[in-house]
Write an enzyme that holds these catalytic residues in place. Structure first.
Site, mmCIF file in Angstrom:
data_model
loop_
_atom_site.group_PDB
_atom_site.id
_atom_site.type_symbol
_atom_site.label_atom_id
_atom_site.label_comp_id
_atom_site.label_asym_id
_atom_site.label_seq_id
_atom_site.Cartn_x
_atom_site.Cartn_y
_atom_site.Cartn_z
ATOM 1 N N ILE A 34 0.872 -8.685 -13.775
ATOM 2 C CA ILE A 34 1.395 -9.930 -13.191
ATOM 3 C C ILE A 34 0.272 -10.771 -12.572
ATOM 4 O O ILE A 34 0.408 -11.995 -12.444
ATOM 5 C CB ILE A 34 2.490 -9.603 -12.143
ATOM 6 C CG1 ILE A 34 3.447 -10.756 -11.954
ATOM 7 C CG2 ILE A 34 1.894 -9.161 -10.825
ATOM 8 C CD1 ILE A 34 4.712 -10.402 -11.201
ATOM 9 N N ASN A 91 -6.714 3.737 -11.302
ATOM 10 C CA ASN A 91 -6.956 3.956 -9.880
ATOM 11 C C ASN A 91 -6.038 5.073 -9.403
ATOM 12 O O ASN A 91 -4.844 5.063 -9.694
ATOM 13 C CB ASN A 91 -6.650 2.682 -9.088
ATOM 14 C CG ASN A 91 -7.551 1.531 -9.494
ATOM 15 O OD1 ASN A 91 -8.752 1.716 -9.649
ATOM 16 N ND2 ASN A 91 -6.976 0.354 -9.679
ATOM 17 N N VAL A 100 0.295 0.869 -6.748
ATOM 18 C CA VAL A 100 1.637 1.215 -7.222
ATOM 19 C C VAL A 100 1.680 2.714 -7.517
ATOM 20 O O VAL A 100 0.917 3.204 -8.356
ATOM 21 C CB VAL A 100 2.007 0.397 -8.480
ATOM 22 C CG1 VAL A 100 3.392 0.794 -8.974
ATOM 23 C CG2 VAL A 100 1.946 -1.094 -8.198
ATOM 24 N N HIS A 104 -0.507 4.622 -13.900
ATOM 25 C CA HIS A 104 -0.719 3.544 -14.865
ATOM 26 C C HIS A 104 -2.191 3.461 -15.236
ATOM 27 O O HIS A 104 -3.074 3.798 -14.451
ATOM 28 C CB HIS A 104 -0.239 2.195 -14.334
ATOM 29 C CG HIS A 104 -0.766 1.848 -12.969
ATOM 30 N ND1 HIS A 104 -0.239 2.393 -11.811
ATOM 31 C CD2 HIS A 104 -1.759 1.033 -12.562
ATOM 32 C CE1 HIS A 104 -0.884 1.921 -10.765
ATOM 33 N NE2 HIS A 104 -1.834 1.101 -11.190
HETATM 34 P P1 5GP Z 1 -3.281 -0.448 -8.919
HETATM 35 O O1 5GP Z 1 -4.036 -1.116 -7.825
HETATM 36 O O2 5GP Z 1 -2.126 0.359 -8.401
HETATM 37 O O3 5GP Z 1 -4.168 0.314 -9.863
HETATM 38 O O4 5GP Z 1 -2.699 -1.614 -9.818
HETATM 39 C C1 5GP Z 1 -1.424 -2.124 -9.700
HETATM 40 C C2 5GP Z 1 -1.341 -3.336 -10.600
HETATM 41 O O5 5GP Z 1 0.023 -3.650 -10.762
HETATM 42 C C3 5GP Z 1 -2.038 -4.574 -10.051
HETATM 43 O O6 5GP Z 1 -3.039 -5.004 -10.976
HETATM 44 C C4 5GP Z 1 -0.907 -5.588 -9.889
HETATM 45 O O7 5GP Z 1 -1.291 -6.907 -10.221
HETATM 46 C C5 5GP Z 1 0.153 -5.041 -10.832
HETATM 47 N N1 5GP Z 1 1.524 -5.352 -10.441
HETATM 48 C C6 5GP Z 1 2.065 -5.199 -9.198
HETATM 49 N N2 5GP Z 1 3.364 -5.556 -9.215
HETATM 50 C C7 5GP Z 1 3.642 -5.916 -10.508
HETATM 51 C C8 5GP Z 1 4.833 -6.379 -11.138
HETATM 52 O O8 5GP Z 1 5.904 -6.523 -10.539
HETATM 53 N N3 5GP Z 1 4.747 -6.656 -12.474
HETATM 54 C C9 5GP Z 1 3.583 -6.498 -13.180
HETATM 55 N N4 5GP Z 1 3.622 -6.798 -14.491
HETATM 56 N N5 5GP Z 1 2.449 -6.071 -12.599
HETATM 57 C C10 5GP Z 1 2.476 -5.780 -11.274
#
Ligand code: 5GP
Length: 120
Positions: A34, A91, A100, A104
């Site tokens: 997003i 991460n 999150v 992922h």
């Molecule tokens: P992390 O920091 O956990 O590795 O990455 C989480 C990623 O999830 C971030 O790059 C953030 O932009 C993405 N993200 C968070 N909320 C949403 C969402 O509701 N939809 C989508 N498509 N991506 C999200």
């Protein structure tokens, strides 16, 4: 850490909030981030409830692990970023900066991505 089924990616998997889907397989889903950090920024997630890379590596079946890795490669091919190259990143936990708590993989491409990490 116990898996929290209220995390945002669990909601995406249940269809409770929308995503821009790129690819789906038996055990994985890929969709655009997003808030993209590169011209191409896709998230590839398992459909199973795994908190992190560590959790996935310890508890996922061989089929789930193979499917996720193949999904990343399939997305790279589908988005035509194989020839120019790309980056795969996950991460994990606080030091990794994971926001999150559903495992992922980030897939970045479409441009030169620069250094892997900023040097301190
Ligand atoms: P992390 O920091 O956990 O590795 O990455 C989480 C990623 O999830 C971030 O790059 C953030 O932009 C993405 N993200 C968070 N909320 C949403 C969402 O509701 N939809 C989508 N498509 N991506 C999200």
């Amino acid at each position: 850490m116990a898996y929290n089924p209220e995390n945002i990616f669990a909601k995406i998997l249940r269809g409770e909030i929308p995503c821009k889907k790129v690819y789906e397989s038996a055990h994985a889903l890929a969709f655009y981030d997003i808030n993209p950090a590169a011209k191409v920024h896709v998230l590839v997630i398992p459909k199973g409830a795994y908190v992190s890379f560590q959790d996935f590596s310890e508890k996922a079946s061989s089929d789930e692990i193979a499917d996720l890795i193949r999904a990343v490669g399939a997305v790279a091919k589908q988005l035509d970023i194989v020839a120019d190259g790309y980056r795969v990143l996950s991460n994990a936990g606080a030091n990794g900066g994971q926001e999150v708590p559903h495992f992922h993989v980030h897939l970045f491409g479409g441009q030169r991505l620069g250094a892997m990490l900023a040097r301190a």
